[in-house]
Design a protein around this motif. Structure first.
Motif, PDB file in Angstrom:
ATOM      1  N   THR A  62     -19.381 -40.353  38.152  1.00 56.10           N
ATOM      2  CA  THR A  62     -18.696 -41.522  38.697  1.00 56.10           C
ATOM      3  C   THR A  62     -19.583 -42.746  38.483  1.00 56.10           C
ATOM      4  O   THR A  62     -20.798 -42.623  38.325  1.00 56.10           O
ATOM      5  CB  THR A  62     -18.409 -41.349  40.202  1.00 56.10           C
ATOM      6  OG1 THR A  62     -19.641 -41.214  40.890  1.00 56.10           O
ATOM      7  CG2 THR A  62     -17.530 -40.149  40.462  1.00 56.10           C
ATOM      8  N   PRO A  63     -18.988 -43.941  38.484  1.00 52.58           N
ATOM      9  CA  PRO A  63     -19.790 -45.151  38.227  1.00 52.58           C
ATOM     10  C   PRO A  63     -20.672 -45.580  39.392  1.00 52.58           C
ATOM     11  O   PRO A  63     -21.670 -46.260  39.199  1.00 52.58           O
ATOM     12  CB  PRO A  63     -18.729 -46.217  37.935  1.00 52.58           C
ATOM     13  CG  PRO A  63     -17.486 -45.726  38.578  1.00 52.58           C
ATOM     14  CD  PRO A  63     -17.569 -44.230  38.552  1.00 52.58           C
ATOM     15  N   SER A  64     -20.350 -45.168  40.604  1.00 52.60           N
ATOM     16  CA  SER A  64     -21.080 -45.615  41.780  1.00 52.60           C
ATOM     17  C   SER A  64     -21.885 -44.455  42.370  1.00 52.60           C
ATOM     18  O   SER A  64     -21.376 -43.341  42.488  1.00 52.60           O
ATOM     19  CB  SER A  64     -20.084 -46.135  42.821  1.00 52.60           C
ATOM     20  OG  SER A  64     -20.698 -46.283  44.071  1.00 52.60           O
ATOM     21  N   PRO A  65     -23.138 -44.707  42.773  1.00 53.93           N
ATOM     22  CA  PRO A  65     -23.928 -43.645  43.392  1.00 53.93           C
ATOM     23  C   PRO A  65     -23.332 -43.151  44.716  1.00 53.93           C
ATOM     24  O   PRO A  65     -23.394 -41.961  45.029  1.00 53.93           O
ATOM     25  CB  PRO A  65     -25.294 -44.276  43.635  1.00 53.93           C
ATOM     26  CG  PRO A  65     -25.327 -45.535  42.868  1.00 53.93           C
ATOM     27  CD  PRO A  65     -23.924 -45.918  42.563  1.00 53.93           C
ATOM     28  N   LEU A  67     -20.093 -43.172  45.529  1.00 55.98           N
ATOM     29  CA  LEU A  67     -18.928 -42.378  45.149  1.00 55.98           C
ATOM     30  C   LEU A  67     -19.352 -41.028  44.583  1.00 55.98           C
ATOM     31  O   LEU A  67     -18.687 -40.014  44.804  1.00 55.98           O
ATOM     32  CB  LEU A  67     -18.067 -43.142  44.141  1.00 55.98           C
ATOM     33  CG  LEU A  67     -16.772 -42.485  43.713  1.00 55.98           C
ATOM     34  CD1 LEU A  67     -15.861 -42.272  44.916  1.00 55.98           C
ATOM     35  CD2 LEU A  67     -16.085 -43.322  42.656  1.00 55.98           C
ATOM     36  N   GLN A  68     -20.491 -41.005  43.892  1.00 50.46           N
ATOM     37  CA  GLN A  68     -21.007 -39.746  43.349  1.00 50.46           C
ATOM     38  C   GLN A  68     -21.336 -38.766  44.469  1.00 50.46           C
ATOM     39  O   GLN A  68     -21.000 -37.587  44.392  1.00 50.46           O
ATOM     40  CB  GLN A  68     -22.255 -40.014  42.495  1.00 50.46           C
ATOM     41  CG  GLN A  68     -22.778 -38.815  41.778  1.00 50.46           C
ATOM     42  CD  GLN A  68     -21.873 -38.390  40.636  1.00 50.46           C
ATOM     43  OE1 GLN A  68     -21.401 -39.219  39.887  1.00 50.46           O
ATOM     44  NE2 GLN A  68     -21.629 -37.106  40.518  1.00 50.46           N
TER      45      GLN A  68
END
Length: 92
Positions: A62-65, A67-68
């Motif tokens: 995912t692009p965001s930590p 969100l990851q």
């Protein structure tokens, strides 16, 4: 939490263990989302959650930590809930 009528103690134990591990995952997610400073509780939950997340961290990029962490540990929480229920159904 009341056991279903006819459930064995093993089934309740397995289902409860899966639930407790899932709660640990959700606590880790919440600590990351809320930006809890490095306290003993947050560190302990994080250290316990990482090995219990098994192969889920990094499975989906995912692009965001933040969100990851949500995806990684959310999938792990769902896995432990399903595994606990399946084991309870089969062995209990």
């Amino acid at each position: 939490m009341a056991a279903k009528k006819g459930s064995s103690g093993v089934a309740v134990l397995l289902n409860g263990a899966g639930f407790l591990v899932a709660v640990l995952m959700v606590m880790h997610i919440l600590f990351v989302l809320v930006n809890v400073p490095n306290t003993r509780l947050a560190d302990s939950v994080g250290q316990a959650a990482v090995p219990l997340a098994l192969f889920f961290p990094g499975l989906i990029d995912t692009p965001s930590p933040v969100l990851q962490v949500l995806v990684d540990f959310g999938l792990a929480a769902a896995f432990w809930m399903v595994l606990g229920a399946l084991l309870a159904k089969v062995l209990g």
